[in-house]
Scaffold this active site. Structure first.
Site, PDB file in Angstrom:
ATOM      1  N   SER A 115      17.366  -7.721  81.128  1.00 47.91           N
ATOM      2  CA  SER A 115      18.480  -8.614  80.827  1.00 47.91           C
ATOM      3  C   SER A 115      19.790  -7.886  81.089  1.00 47.91           C
ATOM      4  O   SER A 115      19.869  -6.655  80.952  1.00 47.91           O
ATOM      5  CB  SER A 115      18.434  -9.054  79.360  1.00 47.91           C
ATOM      6  OG  SER A 115      19.628  -9.700  78.974  1.00 47.91           O
ATOM      7  N   TYR A 147      19.305  -6.504  70.135  1.00 48.57           N
ATOM      8  CA  TYR A 147      18.671  -7.066  71.333  1.00 48.57           C
ATOM      9  C   TYR A 147      19.059  -6.246  72.557  1.00 48.57           C
ATOM     10  O   TYR A 147      18.209  -5.863  73.364  1.00 48.57           O
ATOM     11  CB  TYR A 147      19.091  -8.519  71.512  1.00 48.57           C
ATOM     12  CG  TYR A 147      18.703  -9.108  72.855  1.00 48.57           C
ATOM     13  CD1 TYR A 147      17.388  -9.466  73.117  1.00 48.57           C
ATOM     14  CD2 TYR A 147      19.659  -9.297  73.862  1.00 48.57           C
ATOM     15  CE1 TYR A 147      17.033 -10.002  74.347  1.00 48.57           C
ATOM     16  CE2 TYR A 147      19.314  -9.832  75.079  1.00 48.57           C
ATOM     17  CZ  TYR A 147      17.995 -10.185  75.328  1.00 48.57           C
ATOM     18  OH  TYR A 147      17.645 -10.703  76.545  1.00 48.57           O
TER      19      TYR A 147
END
Length: 232
Positions: A121, A134
């Site tokens: 990501s 995250y």
């Protein structure tokens, strides 16, 4: 994203082992009776899951030429409200499970000079207040990618794609209420120069390209943003 990747691979006449927690979604891949697909419904974070997946793949198709670590978990919270349980789950899904699957498949990948593609990501390279844990898990996956690219060379190539905001079912599994989800989507859209969310197929094409030795045989250790300009 997983369905789009599988469809891209099948279009290239590859055999596919699709793994996920949602059996109904997996079964849609075999609804047309395509015998090139094996589906395994399991939680990749459970003990022994990686070994079970590789054993099932080799039992069905004989060996493993490539591995895509596409499963991911997103939990967004500020540090003072984040829970240890959520952080443990982020690390288990986004870091430990990919490492375990690479290790389990490694003898086959080495035999065929195969490739690994980790779906990471842009959160692993951007500063993201309110999403730090995250982001830390994805940064760890990025580091794993680059380090294993050197460790496993020249036998196995290891790369990662770094998607920006993409319309996938993961949005329904983030633990956010409707208002918070809408606000997040709006902020991400505003920060994306191309002005829209990506589609799974737009990421899947890069994943499959990085598996293909004719297209990317001289690429390893790369972290490739596919993000509508989010990291520009």
């Amino acid at each position: 994203m997983g369905r789009a990747i599988a469809e891209h691979l099948l279009a290239r006449d590859a055999t596919v082992v699709a793994v996920g927690r949602r059996e109904a979604a997996l079964r849609r891949l075999t609804a047309a009776g395509d015998h090139r697909v094996e589906v395994i419904a399991t939680d990749i974070t459970r003990p022994g899951a990686a070994e079970h997946i590789v054993a099932a793949a080799t039992a069905r198709f004989g060996t493993v030429h490539g591995l895509v670590n596409n499963a991911g978990l997103a939990r967004f919270a500020a540090l003072d409200t984040a829970t240890d349980d959520d952080f443990d789950r982020l690390l288990a899904t986004n870091v430990r499970a990919p490492a375990a699957l690479i290790r389990a498949a490694l003898p086959h990948l080495r035999q065929h000079r195969g490739a690994v593609v980790n779906v990471s990501s842009v959160g692993g390279v951007l500063a993201m207040p309110g999403r730090s844990l995250y982001g830390a898990s994805k940064a760890a996956l990025n580091s794993l990618t680059r380090s294993l690219a050197r460790e496993l060379a020249p036998d196995v190539r290891v790369n990662a794609v770094l998607p920006g905001p993409v319309d996938t079912p993961m949005w329904d599994d983030m633990g956010l209420d409707t208002a918070a989800s809408a606000a997040l989507r709006s902020s991400l859209l505003a920060a994306t120069p191309l002005g829209r969310f990506g589609q799974p197929a737009e990421v899947a094409g890069w994943v499959c390209g990085l598996l293909d030795p004719e297209f990317s045989g001289w690429i390893t250790g790369a972290l490739i943003p596919v993000d509508g300009g989010r990291t520009s």
